[in-house]
Design an enzyme around this catalytic site. Sequence first.
Site, PDB file in Angstrom:
ATOM      1  N   GLU A 192       0.851  -1.428  -0.010  1.00  6.78           N
ATOM      2  CA  GLU A 192       0.032   0.234   0.643  1.00  6.78           C
ATOM      3  C   GLU A 192       0.501   0.749   0.179  1.00  6.78           C
ATOM      4  OE1 GLU A 192      -2.547  -0.200   2.826  1.00  6.78           O
ATOM      5  OE2 GLU A 192      -4.281  -1.059   1.942  1.00  6.78           O
ATOM      6  N   GLU A 248      -5.334  -8.479  -0.668  1.00 10.76           N
ATOM      7  CA  GLU A 248      -6.635  -8.301   0.493  1.00 10.76           C
ATOM      8  C   GLU A 248      -7.880  -7.842   0.370  1.00 10.76           C
ATOM      9  OE1 GLU A 248      -5.452  -5.211   3.418  1.00 10.76           O
ATOM     10  OE2 GLU A 248      -2.477  -5.961   3.110  1.00 10.76           O
TER      11      GLU A 248
END
Length: 501
Positions: A176, A294
Amino acid sequence: MTARQQAHLTVHPLFDIGEIDPRIFGSFVEHMGRCVYSGVFEPGHPTADAAGFRGDVTDLVRELGVSVVRYPGGNFVSGYDWRDGVGPVGDRPTRLDLAWRSLEPNTVGIDEFLPWARRNGLEPMMAVNLGTAGPKEAAELVEYCNLAGGTATAAERAANGHPAPHAVRTWCLGNEMDGPWQIGHTTAAEYGRRAAEAGKAMRLVDPGIELVACGSSFRHMPTFGAWEDTVAELTLDVADYMSMHAYYDGTADRRDYLASGQRLERFITDVVATCDAVSARLGSPRRMMISLDEWNVWSSAAASSPVGEGQDHEISHAPRITEDPYQALDAVVLGDLIIGILNHADRVKIGCLSLLVNVSAPILTEPGGGASRQAIFHPFAAAAHTARGRALSARLTAPAFATPTHGDVPQVAAAVTHDPATGQAAVFATNRGSEPVELTIDHNAFGAFDIKSAHTLTAADLRSPGDLTLVPLEQFHPGARSSTLLLPPESWTLAEAVARA
């Protein structure tokens, strides 16, 4: 009398999407909250093995059908020095983890986690720190894990009790990195260059590894699309996958929440189109696959949960973070997301339900006590054990389902899988609406399509999450040319069949 709503699904052995990679039924273990400590790992627990890992949790992981596990983060990895987690446990330092504002004793590290995964048939998927570290540290980690011998780093692993390489195949190039919350957050251009250099160095250590570049943290990130375009261009020569992260909020409008599967499919389509446009622009035959490493739903009961969010707590070891109870509605939506993943099996090759234990997870534990299944456990396990072989394109017509934010989406979603080698087939179907829908399955193109059983779960099920299971569908009618399933309101259904083309 109001006519019953109708939907129609055509299945055909030639309507092929692609091979189902078993790794789409993966999960994720991060050093966050109680996922590791008193989650998968608790020395002294009555079920703990000699290495300190809980046997009751391992049994549930096996029942869940997990294939691959991503580790050690997540946001955690961007401040993590992997060397803190190797060597004699008594010599390891306790660190302050800035991602989750918690104390990390490093009792569990690479040399504990990887053997646990291998013992239990789980393929590890490692993430490297590209937030506060870089290509050198990433390459050294691959060397520690994968090089057979001949260097000081490989010798260090052997001295730590692991003479054979850990042989990790798949590696995430950070986590991320588009997120301002991420330690080491940067621009797409800088991340792309950093990831390309790290990937180059890692491949020089082990040319056989796979690499995953960071995509956008969420579909609604302001840099979405442009981030993927830049990162794909800079990493196309080294990265095999673009990552996607997708969470859907159970406290949002109910109809928007029930449309989550359709939203995920649009997200996947957009990312694939962007990556393919880069390949076309560069004249490259390479096509990046998708690592949905995710994904999950936020509990619809989260607003009433006494457990806080990630950083809303005093600094401590293994704090309780987002241990929200899941309800039947969440299980239906999670099943719908699985349908979306299966319908893109040609490009989605890895999926990691986030997280595995305690933190927004299908499994809950109590220190020194029991381990239990959350509501979302059940559709995941059902799909993981039945979706085999190839995904077939679900040619579906269904009534429109109006949502306040996302417009009209189909009221029914469906996915079809078929294993030509065994004849095992499955139809997965969601009814997003508040009225029952009669789903007709036209399977005349198969020589035989014998539905043996059909089971469902509904959002209206008031059983406790631990007691929730799929129950037999009350009305399904198998036939030689077509079969019908009466899908209950707000439900997820699995029909299992034996099919011959």
